[in-house]
Design an enzyme around this catalytic site. Sequence first.
Site, short mmCIF file in Angstrom:
data_model
loop_
_atom_site.label_atom_id
_atom_site.label_comp_id
_atom_site.label_asym_id
_atom_site.label_seq_id
_atom_site.Cartn_x
_atom_site.Cartn_y
_atom_site.Cartn_z
N THR A 1 37.85 38.62 45.04
CA THR A 1 38.67 39.61 44.89
C THR A 1 39.27 39.63 43.34
OG1 THR A 1 39.45 39.59 46.88
CG2 THR A 1 40.92 40.67 45.75
N TRP B 1 36.50 40.53 41.00
CA TRP B 1 36.00 42.23 41.14
C TRP B 1 36.98 42.91 40.34
CZ3 TRP B 1 39.10 46.36 42.34
CH2 TRP B 1 38.32 47.53 42.69
N HIS B 2 38.14 42.39 40.01
CA HIS B 2 39.15 43.15 39.03
C HIS B 2 38.64 42.97 37.79
CE1 HIS B 2 41.83 43.36 42.51
NE2 HIS B 2 42.37 44.21 41.97
N GLY B 3 37.96 42.10 37.15
CA GLY B 3 37.43 42.22 35.84
C GLY B 3 36.73 40.62 35.51
#
Lengths: 370, 476
Positions: free
Chosen positions: B322, B325-327
């Site tokens: 997670t 996934w955001h960066g």
Amino acid sequence: VHVLVLAGFVVFLVVPLILTLVGRRPGASDNRKPSPAPALRGDALLQTSTYQQLDRYLQDRFAFRALAIRISAKLNDKLWKGDTDQVRRGKGEWLYYQPSLTQLCTESMSPRQGTAVLEGLVSALQHNGKTVRYLLAPEKTSIYPENLTKRSVTDSQCALSAREQIRKGLGSHDWFLDIYDALFQLKASSPQPIYQPRDTHWTEQGAGVMLRTLVNSVQPGLWNDAEYENRGDQPFEPDLTRLLGLPQAISTPHYEVRRPGVVTTEQASDPVKGTFPVRHFTSVSSAGAPLIPGETVMIYDSFSIGSIPNLAPFFADITFVHWNAVGSSYDLPSRIKAAGTVLMEGAEREFTWRMRDRVAQTGLVEGIGR
Amino acid sequence: MVFSSVQFIFFFLPVVLALYFAFPRAGRNAVLLVASLVFYTWGAGDLVGLLVFSIICNFLFGQAIGHAVDAERYKQRNALLAADILVNLALLGYFKYANFTVSQIDVLWRTVGLERIHWSSVALPIGISFFTFHGLSYCVDVARGRSRALRNIVDFGLYMTLFPQLVAGPIIRYHEIASQFSSRAVGIADVSEGASRFMWGLAKKVVIADAVAELANGAFDLPAGSRSFTAAWVGVLAYTVQIYFDFSGYSDMAIGLARMFGFKFPENFNRPYSAYSVTDFWRRWHITLSNWFRDYLYIPLGGNVGSERRTHVNLLIVFFATGLWHGANWTFIIWGLYHGAVMLIERSKGWRYLDKAPVPWLNRAITLLLVAVGWVMFRAQNVHTALDFYRAMFNPFHHATTDLVSLGLGRKNLVALLIGLTVFFVPRGLVIGRSLELSDERWVDPARLAVLCVVLPYVAVLVVSGTFSPFLYFQF
């Protein structure tokens, strides 16, 4: 209710679109020409730059844009009392140009490097026999810091220090004209502010300090305070209110140089793409009033732009070239080669930027010849 | 092109709506597909080629997987699915994580005295995390037999690109929306509900999120060591408000836009800052992402079926993913693991059921604090900045050279911050709170419409005047 909401939504979307399509254009709020349309064909359709230009094109032509900008500016001015990207609110009615708080500290060239570039330019000019003067025009934040808010005082510390470095770096040269003391003296004696509270620049009264200093530095005693006459009030549009989106016209005292026996004529100007035209003046004296002889070139910026007609009557032949024309298609080196005197005036905040972009990177020194 | 722009609201949207309703039903998906590709190209330029490649690739894999499922050739199905996952993750890995990976290897390289790695940066295609997850969801759902493969590439292309969700979600699992491509009806109520929700989201974004963003940016952009205790807390509160109103506003706009075209998207937020625990927070925050990871990662890993230890490992893997996934930044990875770690503690102590605790408001306050502390790592440019921020936050005597004056705390952003914070604490049972904030189906609601009537003109002024870019001197 659904039908009402739908109708409201359609009106909200469609009315501005139709008005825009039928050509209702916003006013010239941004002080520039509207962005042109991009070419929508071939490879251009796959380039993000095309769509960025299309964004600007559509935004600039949006029917209610001028109205929205005005409402937003009024809310900001009356309700929120907020700053914008370009304008910092000071105490009372005072406004400040935001870049003047920080600009010297956001440039890649340091003050020391900037003064070295200027010294190189002046050395080349003097080597070619020119009389040279460089006048640093103090920012409003330098002369009226007491009207800055705490936030702006904090933010301007670095730039103030950089200005000190420039003045110290150039202070030992006889061609450098520092007018801080003269401006502070006038400020102390004048009942009116000598900088426009809602504009970036000095008043015409304040500009008189620059005129006197420049003229007397080339020919001592040529300036006569009595010849700089207050001719009454004149309409004036402050630049900072325009940047806020609330352009306003105010009245401000207008000064004119009246030199008995001197007739000054403006010759045809040379347009320069992307900036102010090069202006050329000649003066003749019929009553023995002295003039600075020979040809003079003055490189100037917005602090002098309103004073051009007041400076010209002291020179037999003077050409005014805006800093933005340096390095352009205009052949400045040739003009300088023909001149005996070269004057330069520049705002503090743009000192390093100009030394880098207008002098170091344009090959001006090489053009003049070392 | 962002939803809160003049060009989207007043040019793109009305033209697309007009074309959509002008076409017969059979052609509407094609209209939306073309509009979505134009929308993507507007922001990404020639990287639209990657999106088209992803569409074709996932469509073909979906077809092949569908045939294998129909023929009950499960080994073939698994092999095809593995290949599809590999292709999607390779695309995501290269375009999103290659720069980060190379920079980390480069650091190691130079630590041991080797030469700097020469590497040309890879441009990040906007929305790649979203359309890759959509492609994966489609093939996995088809492989599981949960949905049938689409026969029509226009419908599939639309699932991948539908512009309301293309660049920022919500993340739609294929089975949630599969039937809507072939049969959906759009009535006046859908358009007005969608329009109302779109406007509501727009107001959240431009009135609250954009105003408090100035404060948050001011606090996070301060040089190291110069952030005071108060500046740090104002900054973190501002960012806590900003990220919720920005992201949930965007989700409202996306869900509203989709509704105008007859699509019903799943909800993405449900009062996340009212959560009683961090576990509860993740049931309310970016719900579609949580659901995606639950369905396609946590459960395939074994979920909570195995031992306690195995469940903990699974949770940490999910939260690592997670974060990542955001960066591509250590800050996101640490943020993800922080949430995973807090959830593990909640699991082991039984605190995730704290909604039944005797002092619920205290649990909510503690959860909000834990989440806000996590946002610092999420928002900071790098780990050093985050640590500097934490030093200022947790030391009231922290010496600082600048204070609130440097944040530019003005009336507008202060009012926005107060409104934002107030909304978090509006009691769930209060009628106005429910009608204004809860995610229900009725967006054409008297209370909401009353607020919109007042706020919408201001929103329009903000959107349009946001394009004001004056020149000090006339630009010739």
